[in-house]
Design an enzyme around this catalytic site. Structure first.
Site, PDB file in Angstrom:
ATOM      1  N   TYR A 234       0.928  -0.704  10.096  1.00 56.51           N
ATOM      2  CA  TYR A 234       0.488  -1.411   9.266  1.00 56.51           C
ATOM      3  C   TYR A 234       1.900  -1.437   7.849  1.00 56.51           C
ATOM      4  O   TYR A 234       1.951  -2.084   7.855  1.00 56.51           O
ATOM      5  CB  TYR A 234      -1.313  -1.005   8.656  1.00 56.51           C
ATOM      6  CG  TYR A 234      -1.550  -1.870   7.499  1.00 56.51           C
ATOM      7  CD1 TYR A 234      -2.073  -2.525   7.661  1.00 56.51           C
ATOM      8  CD2 TYR A 234      -1.831  -0.628   6.545  1.00 56.51           C
ATOM      9  CE1 TYR A 234      -2.572  -3.495   6.249  1.00 56.51           C
ATOM     10  CE2 TYR A 234      -1.947  -1.085   5.397  1.00 56.51           C
ATOM     11  CZ  TYR A 234      -2.468  -2.661   4.700  1.00 56.51           C
ATOM     12  OH  TYR A 234      -3.231  -3.138   4.227  1.00 56.51           O
TER      13      TYR A 234
ATOM     14  N   LYS B 131       4.229  -4.033   6.051  1.00 55.33           N
ATOM     15  CA  LYS B 131       3.907  -4.029   4.516  1.00 55.33           C
ATOM     16  C   LYS B 131       5.703  -3.701   3.780  1.00 55.33           C
ATOM     17  O   LYS B 131       5.334  -4.321   2.935  1.00 55.33           O
ATOM     18  CB  LYS B 131       3.032  -2.956   3.914  1.00 55.33           C
ATOM     19  CG  LYS B 131       1.246  -3.781   4.232  1.00 55.33           C
ATOM     20  CD  LYS B 131       1.286  -4.510   3.631  1.00 55.33           C
ATOM     21  CE  LYS B 131      -0.267  -4.742   3.795  1.00 55.33           C
ATOM     22  NZ  LYS B 131      -0.688  -6.119   2.778  1.00 55.33           N
TER      23      LYS B 131
ATOM     24  N   SER C 163       1.238  -1.545  -0.265  1.00 52.83           N
ATOM     25  CA  SER C 163       0.146  -0.024   0.017  1.00 52.83           C
ATOM     26  C   SER C 163       1.083   0.704   0.039  1.00 52.83           C
ATOM     27  O   SER C 163       1.863   1.119   0.272  1.00 52.83           O
ATOM     28  CB  SER C 163      -0.917  -0.078   1.251  1.00 52.83           C
ATOM     29  OG  SER C 163      -1.063   0.886   1.933  1.00 52.83           O
ATOM     30  N   SER C 164       0.116   2.357  -0.540  1.00 47.14           N
ATOM     31  CA  SER C 164       1.245   3.467  -0.394  1.00 47.14           C
ATOM     32  C   SER C 164       1.532   4.367   0.843  1.00 47.14           C
ATOM     33  O   SER C 164       2.652   5.054   0.948  1.00 47.14           O
ATOM     34  CB  SER C 164       0.666   5.455  -1.337  1.00 47.14           C
ATOM     35  OG  SER C 164      -0.825   4.928  -1.104  1.00 47.14           O
ATOM     36  N   CYS C 165       0.722   3.547   1.793  1.00 49.07           N
ATOM     37  CA  CYS C 165       1.153   3.769   3.062  1.00 49.07           C
ATOM     38  C   CYS C 165       3.066   3.952   3.645  1.00 49.07           C
ATOM     39  O   CYS C 165       3.385   4.020   4.419  1.00 49.07           O
ATOM     40  CB  CYS C 165       0.166   3.129   4.584  1.00 49.07           C
ATOM     41  SG  CYS C 165       0.172   2.269   4.651  1.00 49.07           S
TER      42      CYS C 165
END
Ligand SMILES: NC(=O)c1ccc[n+]([C@@H]2O[C@H](COP(=O)([O-])OP(=O)(O)OC[C@H]3O[C@@H](n4cnc5c(N)ncnc54)[C@H](OP(=O)(O)O)[C@@H]3O)[C@@H](O)[C@H]2O)c1
Length: 309
Positions: free
Chosen positions: A137, A141, A108-110
Site C-alpha cells: 500500500y 501511495k 497516508s502516513s504509512c
C-alpha cells in the site's frame, strides 16, 4: 477554485471523500460531482478516460483507494499494490490529458520509513525501510505522490499531495474485524455499557503514542491546500499532538459513560511505540486543526449510535 467550478471528488462516499464533499458544500461550492465504485470502476482506464472526457472536471480530489487494516494489508498485498496503482495512474493521467486545473492526491502516513525520527517531517520520505505489513500500500501511495511531482515538474500540471495522520469521525469503519483502534474502542465501550459488562479489554500495554485527526478537520485542510498551496513537495496533515492508547481509552470510556474497568492485555502487540507527524509545513501555509480530541470523539460516538439505530 470558483464557487461554481466543477469539482470531482473520487471516493465521495468514503470516510475521507464524504467529509471533503461536506466541507466543499459548507463553503458554498455548488458543482461537486462523484461516482460510486459501481458506477465508475477507477481501475478501468477506458471508463475513467470516458468519464473525464464527458464531464471535464476542473478540480479533482483523489480520495478513492483500496484501503484496509493491518490484516487485509498483509494478506492481500498484490491487490493493495495493483488496485491502488491502477486507480491513481488512471485518474492522474486522465487529469493531465483532459487538462484538470488542479488535483490533490491523498496518501497516508504509512509512506514513511518504519524507524523514522519523530515527529515525522516530509523530508524523511524514502530515507529507510518501510513497515513490511503495509509495504504494498505504501509503495503505491509513494508512487502516487511522486507521479504528481513528476507531472508538475515535466508538464507544469498543478498536482499536489497530502499525507494525513490517523483519521476518525462520521462514516468510519466500526467493524471490529477490520477497523482501526479508535472506532474499535468506541464500539467495544458502547457494547460493554449496553450489555453491563464489568470491563473492556484493550490490546497491548496502553503505552504507544498516537495522533488522531477528526476527518472534518482533515477535509478542511485538504480544501485549504487546494485553495492555497501549489508546492511540489507533499504536505503532512495532522494535529501535531499525541496521546497514549491508555489516555485515548480513558477519554472514550468517559464519553461513552461506561462505568466498568479498563484492562490492558499486554500479550497482544503494541505496534510501533510512537507515530507523530510534524505539521509545521502545513501551519506555515496557514492551516491548523480545530476539533479537540474529546469533542471529536463525542461526534464520532453520536454518529455510531445513530448509525446502529
Ligand atoms: N482512514 C484513515 O485513517 C486515513 C488516514 C490517512 C489517509 N487516508 C487516505 O484517504 C483515502 C481514502 O480513505 P478512506 O479512509 O476514506 O477509505 P474508504 O472509506 O474505504 O473510502 C474509499 C473510497 O474509494 C472508493 N473506491 C475504492 N476502490 C474503487 C474503485 N476501484 N473504483 C471506484 N471507487 C473506488 C470507495 O467506493 P465505494 O464505497 O463505492 O466502494 C470509497 O468511496 C486513502 O487514500 C487513504 O490512504 C485515510
Amino acid at each position: 477554485m470558483k464557487k461554481d467550478s466543477k469539482i470531482y471528488v473520487a471516493g465521495h462516499r468514503g470516510l475521507v471523500g464524504s467529509a471533503i464533499v461536506r466541507n466543499l458544500k459548507s463553503k458554498g461550492y455548488t458543482n461537486v460531482i462523484g461516482k460510486t465504485h459501481k458506477e465508475l470502476d477507477l481501475t478501468n482506464q477506458l471508463e475513467v478516460r470516458k468519464f473525464f472526457e464527458e464531464e471535464k472536471p476542473e478540480y479533482v480530489f483523489l480520495a478513492a483507494a483500496h484501503v484496509g487494516g493491518i490484516n487485509a494489508n498483509s494478506t492481500y498485498p498484490a491487490e493493495f499494490i495493483y488496485e491502488n496503482l491502477e486507480i491513481q495512474n488512471n485518474v492522474i493521467k486522465a487529469a493531465h490529458d483532459f487538462k484538470v486545473k488542479k488535483l490533490l492526491f491523498l496518501g497516508s502516513s504509512c509512506i514513511y520509513p518504519k524507524m523514522c525520527p519523530q515527529p515525522i517531517k516530509e523530508e524523511y520520505l524514502l530515507s529507510g525501510y518501510l513497515e513490511p505489513t503495509n509495504e504494498a500500500y505504501a509503495l503505491a501511495k509513494i508512487s502516487g505522490l511522486k507521479m504528481c511531482q513528476f507531472f508538475k515538474k515535466q508538464y507544469g500540471d498543478n498536482f499536489i499531495s497530502c499525507m494525513p495522520t490517523n483519521l476518525y469521525g462520521p462514516n468510519d469503519n466500526f467493524d471490529l474485524e477490520t477497523s482501526h483502534v479508535m472506532p474499535a474502542l468506541i464500539r467495544k465501550f458502547h457494547e460493554a455499557k449496553v450489555n453491563n459488562e464489568p470491563f473492556v479489554e484493550v490490546w497491548g500495554t496502553g503505552k504507544p503514542l498516537r495522533e488522531f485527526l477528526h476527518v472534518d478537520d482533515m477535509a478542511d485542510g485538504c480544501v485549504y491546500l487546494m485553495e492555497n498551496y501549489d508546492g511540489e513537495e507533499h504536505v503532512n496533515i495532522g494535529t501535531g499532538k499525541e496521546v497514549t492508547i491508555r489516555e485515548l481509552a480513558e477519554i472514550i470510556k468517559e464519553v461513552v459513560e461506561f462505568n466498568g474497568e479498563l484492562r490492558f492485555n499486554s500479550d497482544k502487540p503494541d505496534g510501533t511505540p510512537r507515530k507523530l507527524l510534524d505539521v509545521s509545513k502545513l501551519e506555515g501555509v496557514g492551516w491548523k486543526y480545530k476539533i479537540e480530541l474529546r469533542d471529536g470523539i463525542k461526534d464520532s460516538y453520536e454518529w455510531f449510535v445513530n448509525s446502529i439505530k
